[in-house]
Design a protein around this motif. Structure first.
Motif, PDB file in Angstrom:
ATOM      1  N   ARG A 256      52.418  36.341  44.190  1.00 13.08           N
ATOM      2  CA  ARG A 256      53.292  36.817  42.546  1.00 13.08           C
ATOM      3  C   ARG A 256      54.331  37.320  42.582  1.00 13.08           C
ATOM      4  O   ARG A 256      54.428  38.889  42.789  1.00 13.08           O
ATOM      5  N   GLU A 258      56.235  39.135  40.407  1.00  8.89           N
ATOM      6  CA  GLU A 258      56.366  39.582  39.778  1.00  8.89           C
ATOM      7  C   GLU A 258      55.778  41.390  39.067  1.00  8.89           C
ATOM      8  O   GLU A 258      55.375  41.954  40.359  1.00  8.89           O
ATOM      9  N   ARG A 263      46.448  43.859  34.372  1.00  7.02           N
ATOM     10  CA  ARG A 263      45.823  42.823  34.912  1.00  7.02           C
ATOM     11  C   ARG A 263      46.673  42.117  35.809  1.00  7.02           C
ATOM     12  O   ARG A 263      45.810  41.434  36.250  1.00  7.02           O
ATOM     13  N   HIS A 264      47.532  42.981  36.458  1.00  2.87           N
ATOM     14  CA  HIS A 264      48.183  41.911  37.543  1.00  2.87           C
ATOM     15  C   HIS A 264      48.721  43.274  39.027  1.00  2.87           C
ATOM     16  O   HIS A 264      49.180  43.505  38.636  1.00  2.87           O
ATOM     17  N   ARG A 473      39.958  40.374  38.314  1.00  3.48           N
ATOM     18  CA  ARG A 473      39.408  40.339  37.319  1.00  3.48           C
ATOM     19  C   ARG A 473      38.115  39.758  36.359  1.00  3.48           C
ATOM     20  O   ARG A 473      37.808  40.996  35.822  1.00  3.48           O
TER      21      ARG A 473
END
Length: 498
Positions: A256, A258, A263-264, A473
């Motif tokens: 993705r 982004e 958390r990403h 996660r």
């Protein structure tokens, strides 16, 4: 000025040490003892095997291999500490046991070198379980310096960029990634026991759908076509449900385009599964049982410490609708808000930022994010999301503005996303049209119509439940890791030359 001088001295010292290491290797090679010509070493035990089974192994011969992490030379006898995968063990090296020539070679070995040790298991006078070496072989010469030699491996940027060094210097980091592997194995065992088939679907796709995210784009030279990296596993797995493969799952990388935060990460590991003839209630039961099973298998308990909290995965997970959660924590009942105009007015009053294109359901979700998420510490299923944010989910028959969807929240974080899947092709086409309108209005994460997927739905998909969750996660939770980079062996990093 003093700091600059110290840095220069340090750099000179490092340069000299590196030079000496290469000279040692050259001398070994000239003497016909090139360690890089050795192709194998038969290991019989690891350090923890010896320590855990000392009574059985005392006085017996073992063969271990690993990296020299410390060394004390004392005349005719020396000690070194050898680190392998699960831990480390002390080795006693005496000249009379390994021979004068081998002992002279051993004294020249450096911290960081990789050795093979054969010897007897014994306990020192101080009670430390050790190996009394009868043979020491240099298996690989380290030509670099381990970081603790001067400043310790505490710089997180270096730790993430040079994970190999991080694994050497920090046993708890190695333990995290061993546990990650066990978590993935436990998920596979659980799903196999539930009758699921593991499958693989394409990473390079012409239409990246199944999630709200911007894809990475690339070019396929052989076909002279622009393609995208997948952002989800959903649409291909649903094709398999159409094809009659009633229970399927995939654990795979998705991408993705982004930002990065705790958390990403732009590429991450996703687990998605689909089960025919069930709904989101069936998926809740499966999710709860899976999380409980994996925790018990990997951690030996369902009570998990995380940050300052203790998470109890053994108790039944709470179930709340999104409307009820917002009512509980924000004091606002969206069932009493008639339309989008009223919702925007309320958002203005509460200081919740929204975009002009947002409808009532979008604003409900914004209220949830603003006022609710941080309170969801213990496991809770947030159910019945607004249709505006759920383009692939079946509507609730009695409340068509909402869909049969849930997200599992633990410690204020979304852990998984699940649906009663939309299998009405007419409704699905309308949802895709709404997504394309959102894309035209500036939503870069909106989907476009996937005609082949529409064809599959028109052939007919049974009632189906689906779940997707980020493995990373879950690993963060079960290893008490604060950031996603701590559970990715090689997290995305900005290039050093930029």
């Amino acid at each position: 000025m003093a700091d600059t001088q110290n840095t220069n001295v340090q750099e000179q010292d490092i340069h000299q040490l590196l030079k000496v290491k290469r000279e040692k290797l050259a001398n070994l090679q000239q003497a016909g003892k090139d360690p890089f010509q050795i192709t194998k070493y038969d290991v019989t035990h690891h350090s923890t095997d010896i320590k855990n089974n000392f009574e059985e192994l005392e006085g017996k011969t073992v063969r271990i291999a690993g990296r020299v992490m410390s060394k004390r030379v004392m005349g005719k006898a020396s000690f070194c500490n050898v680190q392998d995968l699960p831990g480390n063990i002390q080795v006693y090296v005496a000249r009379d046991s390994i021979g004068e020539e081998s002992y002279a070679d051993f004294k020249k070995y450096d911290v960081g070198d990789i050795v093979g040790i054969e010897g007897e298991v014994f306990k020192t006078k101080t009670g430390e379980i050790s190996v009394h070496a009868s043979q020491v072989i240099l298996l690989s010469k380290s030509l670099q310096i381990l970081p603790e030699k001067f400043h310790g491996l505490t710089n997180t940027d270096i730790r993430y960029r040079q994970r190999y060094t991080d694994l050497i210097m920090n046993q708890d980091v190695k333990d995290t990634f061993v546990k990650r592997s066990k978590i993935i194995s436990a998920i596979r065992r659980y799903l196999d026991g539930q009758g699921f088939l593991e499958v693989e679907t394409p990473m390079l796709v012409s239409n990246a759908g199944g999630a709200a995210a911007r894809p990475f784009e690339t070019h396929y030279n052989a076909l002279d076509e622009d393609v995208k990296l997948r952002i989800s596993l959903e649409l291909y797995l649903k094709r398999l449900i159409v094809g009659g493969m009633e229970r399927v799952f995939e654990i795979g990388r998705v991408f993705r385009n982004e930002g990065l935060d705790t958390r990403h990460n732009p590429e991450f590991t996703l687990m998605e599964l689909y089960q025919a003839y069930t709904d989101y209630y069936g998926m809740m039961d499966l999710t709860e049982n899976m999380f409980r099973y994996v925790a018990q298998e990997v951690c030996g308990t369902t009570v998990i410490p995380y940050a300052e909290e203790t998470i109890d995965l053994g108790k039944p997970f709470e179930r709340l609708t999104m409307v009820d959660a917002v009512k509980k924590y924000a004091g606002v009942d969206f069932d009493q808000i008639p339309d989008t105009t009223a919702a925007k007015k309320l958002a203005d009053e509460k200081g919740v930022h929204y975009e002009e294109r947002h409808a009532k359901g979008d604003i409900l979700n914004l209220f949830f994010e603003e006022f609710v998420e941080e309170h969801l510490i213990q496991p809770v299923f947030i159910m019945d999301h607004p249709v505006e944010i759920s383009p692939l989910t079946k509507r609730k028959p009695d409340k068509p503005d909402y869909v049969e969807r849930f997200e599992l929240f633990i410690y204020g974080r979304e852990m998984c996303n699940a649906y009663s899947e939309l299998n009405d092709p007419i409704d699905q086409r309308e949802r895709f049209k709404a997504q394309e309108a959102a894309l035209a209005a500036g939503d870069e994460e909106a989907n476009t119509t996937d005609e082949d997927f529409m064809n599959a739905l028109e052939i007919g998909m049974p009632p189906t439940g689906g779940i997707g969750y980020g493995i990373d996660r879950l690993v963060m939770l079960l290893t008490n890791s604060p950031a996603i980079r701590d559970v990715l062996l090689f997290p995305t990093m900005k290039s050093l030359d930029k």
